[in-house]
Design a protein around this motif. Structure first.
Motif, mmCIF file in Angstrom:
data_model
loop_
_atom_site.group_PDB
_atom_site.id
_atom_site.type_symbol
_atom_site.label_atom_id
_atom_site.label_comp_id
_atom_site.label_asym_id
_atom_site.label_seq_id
_atom_site.Cartn_x
_atom_site.Cartn_y
_atom_site.Cartn_z
ATOM 1 N N ALA A 76 4.202 -63.099 26.014
ATOM 2 C CA ALA A 76 3.319 -62.290 26.962
ATOM 3 C C ALA A 76 3.978 -62.303 28.159
ATOM 4 C CB ALA A 76 1.840 -62.673 27.054
ATOM 5 N N ASP A 77 3.744 -61.177 28.777
ATOM 6 C CA ASP A 77 4.442 -60.866 30.198
ATOM 7 C C ASP A 77 3.316 -61.145 31.214
ATOM 8 O OD1 ASP A 77 2.667 -58.720 29.299
ATOM 9 O OD2 ASP A 77 4.744 -57.474 29.409
ATOM 10 N N HIS A 100 -2.915 -55.766 38.584
ATOM 11 C CA HIS A 100 -2.567 -55.752 36.935
ATOM 12 C C HIS A 100 -2.815 -54.535 36.351
ATOM 13 C CE1 HIS A 100 -0.898 -59.549 35.880
ATOM 14 N NE2 HIS A 100 -1.797 -60.223 36.571
ATOM 15 N N HIS A 104 -1.204 -56.910 31.657
ATOM 16 C CA HIS A 104 -0.171 -58.165 31.625
ATOM 17 C C HIS A 104 -1.573 -59.237 31.476
ATOM 18 C CE1 HIS A 104 3.793 -56.383 32.665
ATOM 19 N NE2 HIS A 104 3.042 -55.809 31.727
ATOM 20 N N HIS A 107 -2.517 -59.499 28.092
ATOM 21 C CA HIS A 107 -1.651 -59.880 27.316
ATOM 22 C C HIS A 107 -1.521 -61.501 27.521
ATOM 23 C CE1 HIS A 107 0.834 -56.269 27.838
ATOM 24 N NE2 HIS A 107 -0.359 -55.955 27.032
ATOM 25 N N GLU A 136 8.448 -58.317 33.773
ATOM 26 C CA GLU A 136 8.712 -57.507 32.945
ATOM 27 C C GLU A 136 9.186 -56.287 33.812
ATOM 28 O OE1 GLU A 136 8.678 -54.115 30.727
ATOM 29 O OE2 GLU A 136 7.002 -54.694 31.802
ATOM 30 N N GLU A 137 8.190 -55.882 34.775
ATOM 31 C CA GLU A 137 8.249 -54.683 35.355
ATOM 32 C C GLU A 137 9.550 -54.405 36.170
ATOM 33 O OE1 GLU A 137 6.016 -52.154 34.599
ATOM 34 O OE2 GLU A 137 4.354 -53.445 33.979
ATOM 35 N N HIS A 163 1.765 -55.278 23.233
ATOM 36 C CA HIS A 163 1.425 -54.477 24.340
ATOM 37 C C HIS A 163 0.024 -53.647 24.103
ATOM 38 C CE1 HIS A 163 1.762 -52.684 28.128
ATOM 39 N NE2 HIS A 163 2.613 -53.072 28.465
ATOM 40 N N GLU A 333 10.873 -51.528 27.769
ATOM 41 C CA GLU A 333 10.381 -52.930 27.648
ATOM 42 C C GLU A 333 11.307 -53.932 27.823
ATOM 43 O OE1 GLU A 333 8.753 -55.581 27.275
ATOM 44 O OE2 GLU A 333 6.710 -54.992 27.622
#
Length: 405
Positions: A76-77, A100, A104, A107, A136-137, A163, A333
């Protein structure tokens, strides 16, 4: 599957409270310190050991049962986006300019729910790694964890990620073998001319004129350079020039993104951007400098792992809500970095409540808590399914990702 309806409702309620608490404290890439604290507190309450600090702020919990066996991972991110939230509910972001907006928070809650189910209700021989990944972003947190020794510390043989997807109905499941999400690549073109007075353009070399022509040309490159049967996107997203109505600037900056599923397609577009930039700038008496950066690789799902993901999905979702050939996405991703090293599968969990659901990265987005139990249950079902498959085969040999990337 593992819990009765009352138990499912109880877990979903607890996960919703956790998710909202995470939503209130969003943190940007590599700043997820309080977020990591919350995750570690939850793992500790479940008596799940963990380590901190992989990829700077990452957390890895690990559940080991039975005799020595395979090691699989669920991911999970953690990070949020630099967006000012414009929702008004009670759990709105407490950090101005940070939100958020991609789910995430959900997640993380789903993976913690999956951890509870796995630790209490799934029997296996081996280890499940619970990867809570930072950044992740756009900041390649998956690569940072790999570079920091994730696979040296844990001999992970398979990995899965999930996701939420507002483009699909809530509590639906979709994945596909092969390319699922595009690579992400950035370009910046700097055109240099000769500045001057706007009333005397003949004494200057105006890079804005060259930039205007170049922007139009860039938007035609996919149609000209790429086979129509292939998929690619080139989008100009930023143009910076000048700071006065009567001043011709010396330089212009053009930025944009290139998305594709195949690395050769990216190579061809990178070469075309260079060639077009040099040609247009020369025609208008300017000089061009091009920087092209490959950020995230394409996300390629392992076909064998997709079969396992779908088998797990059939234990959680109604048959009519499972799509084995999900529509591909030009979004990127960084789970793709895991897929380059480990047999992997990534899936979409539908989250739309209504037809006009706010999209991901919207300042009005909020995760749909109604899908939390389904996500947690899928993580647990995947673990059980994966161990069963790995127990009946000596290894995943021959099933490694083959992407041509």
């Amino acid at each position: 599957m593992m819990l009765n309806q009352d138990q499912q409702r109880d877990l979903q309620s607890r996960l919703a409270r956790l998710r909202k608490s995470l939503h209130r404290i969003p943190e940007l890439a590599y700043e997820e310190l309080r977020t990591s604290d919350v995750i570690c507190e939850q793992l500790q309450a479940l008596n799940i050991p963990f380590i901190r600090g992989l990829g700077r702020t990452g957390v890895v919990g690990f559940i080991t049962k039975g005799q020595r066996g395979p090691c699989i991972a669920l991911r999970a991110d953690m990070d949020a986006l630099p967006i000012t939230e414009h929702n008004t509910f009670e759990h709105v972001s407490q950090h101005v300019g940070c939100m958020h907006a991609c789910g995430h928070d959900g997640h993380m809650a789903m993976l913690l729910g999956g951890a509870e189910l796995i630790s209490r209700h799934v029997d296996f021989n081996g280890t499940v790694c619970l990867i809570f990944q930072p950044a992740e972003e756009g900041h390649a947190g998956a690569k940072a964890m790999l570079d920091d020794g994730l696979l040296e510390r844990f001999a992970i043989q398979a990995i899965a990620g999930l996701h939420n997807w507002p483009l699909l109905p809530a509590n639906s499941f979709a994945t596909r073998p092969g390319a699922m999400m595009a690579s992400s690549n950035k370009f910046e073109i700097r055109l240099e001319g000769r500045g001057g007075h706007a009333a005397q353009p003949h004494t200057a070399t105006n890079p804005i004129i060259a930039a205007a022509q170049l922007c139009l040309g860039l938007q035609t490159l996919v149609g000209v350079e790429i086979n129509a049967s292939e998929s690619a996107v080139l989008t100009v997203t930023e143009l910076q020039a000048g700071n006065g109505f009567n001043v011709i600037p010396e330089h212009v900056s053009i930025r944009g993104t290139v998305r594709a599923f195949d690395s050769l397609t990216v190579d061809r577009l990178a070469e075309a951007i260079q060639r077009l930039s040099e040609g247009v700038s020369l025609a208008f008496g300017c000089r061009a400098r091009v920087e092209f950066q490959r950020s995230y690789p394409a996300l390629i799902n392992n076909p064998f792992m997709v079969d396992l993901a779908l088998e797990a999905a059939r234990q959680v979702f109604a048959p009519q809500h499972i799509n084995a050939m999900a529509e591909t996405s030009m979004a990127a991703e960084d789970f793709a970095f895991f897929g380059e090293r480990i047999p992997s599968v990534f899936a979409f969990l539908g989250s739309a409540r209504q037809a006009n659901e706010p999209p991901l990265h919207s300042d009005h987005y909020d995760f749909n808590d109604a899908i939390l139990y389904a996500g947690a249950a899928w993580f647990a079902s995947f673990a059980r399914t994966c161990f069963a498959a790995m127990g009946s085969a000596k290894d995943l040999g021959g099933h490694g990702n083959v992407s041509g990337q």
